[in-house]
Design an enzyme around this catalytic site. Sequence first.
Site, PDB file in Angstrom:
ATOM      1  CG  ASN A 184      11.422  -7.155  74.149  1.00  0.00           C
ATOM      2  OD1 ASN A 184      11.861  -6.011  74.047  1.00  0.00           O
ATOM      3  ND2 ASN A 184      11.290  -7.964  73.110  1.00  0.00           N
ATOM      4  CG  HIS A 195      13.632  -1.224  71.341  1.00  0.00           C
ATOM      5  ND1 HIS A 195      12.875  -1.667  72.409  1.00  0.00           N
ATOM      6  CD2 HIS A 195      13.797  -2.293  70.521  1.00  0.00           C
ATOM      7  CE1 HIS A 195      12.598  -2.956  72.242  1.00  0.00           C
ATOM      8  NE2 HIS A 195      13.138  -3.353  71.118  1.00  0.00           N
TER       9      HIS A 195
END
Length: 486
Positions: free
Chosen positions: A129, A56
Amino acid sequence: MSNQKNNLTTSWGAPVGDNQNSMTAGSRGPTLIQDVHLLEKLAHFNRERVPERVVHAKGAGTHGYFEVTNDVTKYTKANFLSEVGKRTPLFVRFSTVAGENGSADSVRDPRGFAVKFYTEEGNYDLVGNNTPVFFIRDAIKFPDFIHTQKRHPQTHLKNPNAIWDFWSLSPESLHQVTILMSDRGIPATYRHMNGYGSHTFKWVNADGDGVWVKYHFKTAQGIKNLTEEVGTRIAGENPDYHTEDLFNAIENGDFPEWKVYVQIMPLKDANTYRFDPFDVTKVWSQKDYPLVEVGRMVLNRNPENYFAEVEQATFSPGTLVPGIDVSPDKMLQGRLFAYSDAHRYRVGANHQALPINRPRNEVKNYQRDGQMRFDNNGGSSVYYEPNSYGGPTEAPENKQAAFPVSGVADSVGYDHNDHYTQAGDLYRLMSNDERTRLIENIVNAMKPVKSDEIKLRQIGHFYKADPEYGTRIAEGLGLSVPQEVK
C-alpha cells in the site's frame, strides 16, 4: 496470404456471413436458436466482465523495470538482486481500496501499490500500500473490516456508523486511521506517493543466513497530496483523475520513478525489539534500522489493453522467489492464501498462465486442466510426480529456510498491545496546520455517526495517543473526553 480477404470469423475461426441481421423465421418471425453466431455474441457479451475485485477494484496499471543500484547479495540470494545494474521487467497496479470499479480516484482511502517482478527464477509479487501500516493485524478480522468499508445491506449507502464502530472496537487501527485522515489520505496522483511492502519479510542469502526486511518505495517526484475540498471537487469533475494522470505522464515520456530501500533487522532482534516487528499496525524506527538502498523502479510503458493487462493482472504475497521468504505476521499469513484464492475465483484456476501474469521463464509442473486452459495443457507428457520418465523434480537448494516454531496451538493475539505510542508520535510530528487539517477531517468523518457511544469510545483512543489529539476531536464533535479515559 497477402491477398486473403479480411473475413470476420466466429471464435472458432469460421467466416461470418451476416453480422447485421439475426436469423429469423421470416422477416417478422421469432429468432432461431440455430443462429449460433448470434448466441455466441450474446453469450460472450454476458461474460465480458469478470467479477470486480472485492477490494482494490478501481485501479490503473503500467509496465516498467527495476534496476539494482546497490549490492545486497550479503542479505539475499534472490537472482534479480544479484548484481548492480541488473534490470528486471515489472508491472505495477495502483488502486483505491474500498470503492467499486466505477468509483472516484480522489477519495480518502489507502492506495494499493502492487508490483510484479518478472524475474529469471519466476515472478515475484510485492503487494503493498501507500502506507507503512494497516488497520488490523490478524487476517481473521479482514472480512469484517472490509464489510464496514462497503455498503449497508438495506440502504446500499456507505455507513460511517459501521466504519467508526469497528475502528473504535479495534484500537490497533488507530495508527492507520491517523495516517488516513491526515494530508496523506488523498495522494495528488499515483506518481506522487510512496509505496510500502507494509509486512515484514525475510531475506535469505546464499549461505542460508536470514534477516527481516521491510520495503520502502520513495517517489522521486516528491510527495503531493490533495485537500478534502479539492479531492471532492475532482471526484465530481473527473473521477478517473489518477488513472488519466498516470497514463498521460507515461505517454508524454515523463516516466515516474521510485527509489527502493529496505530496512534490515537481524533475526534475533525480533525477540527484543520494543514493538512486535511482525505486527503490521506498527513501524520500525528508521533510527533503529536505517534505510538501505536497493534500486530504482521506473514506469515507462502503458498497457495496450486495459482488460487484458490491468483487470486480469493478479498479485499475491505468496508469489515468491528463492531468497525471499515470509514472516509470522498474522495478516501476511492470511493473505498468502486469500489473494491467490480470490484470483482463482475471479479470473480462473489458470490465471497464472495469462500473458500479463505468466512468468518469463518456462513453467514446469504437473498442474493440469481447469477452466480457461489455453495452452497445450502439458500435452502427452507425464502428469504426476514422482515418476520414472524424466519429469521435472524439486530443487532442494531452493527450499525455504528452516525456522523454529514453538508454543501451544491456540487462538491467541500478539503479546504487545500498545496501540497508542506510534499514533501519538505521528500526531506530535505534524505541524500545527497539519494537525488542524487532521482534526477537521476526522470530525467531518465522524459527524454522521449516529451513536455518541461510538464517538466517545473513539475519542478515548485519540486521547490515549495524545491528550490534545483527543480533546480537539471531542470539542469538534461537541462532546467531552470521557472522564474514565483521563
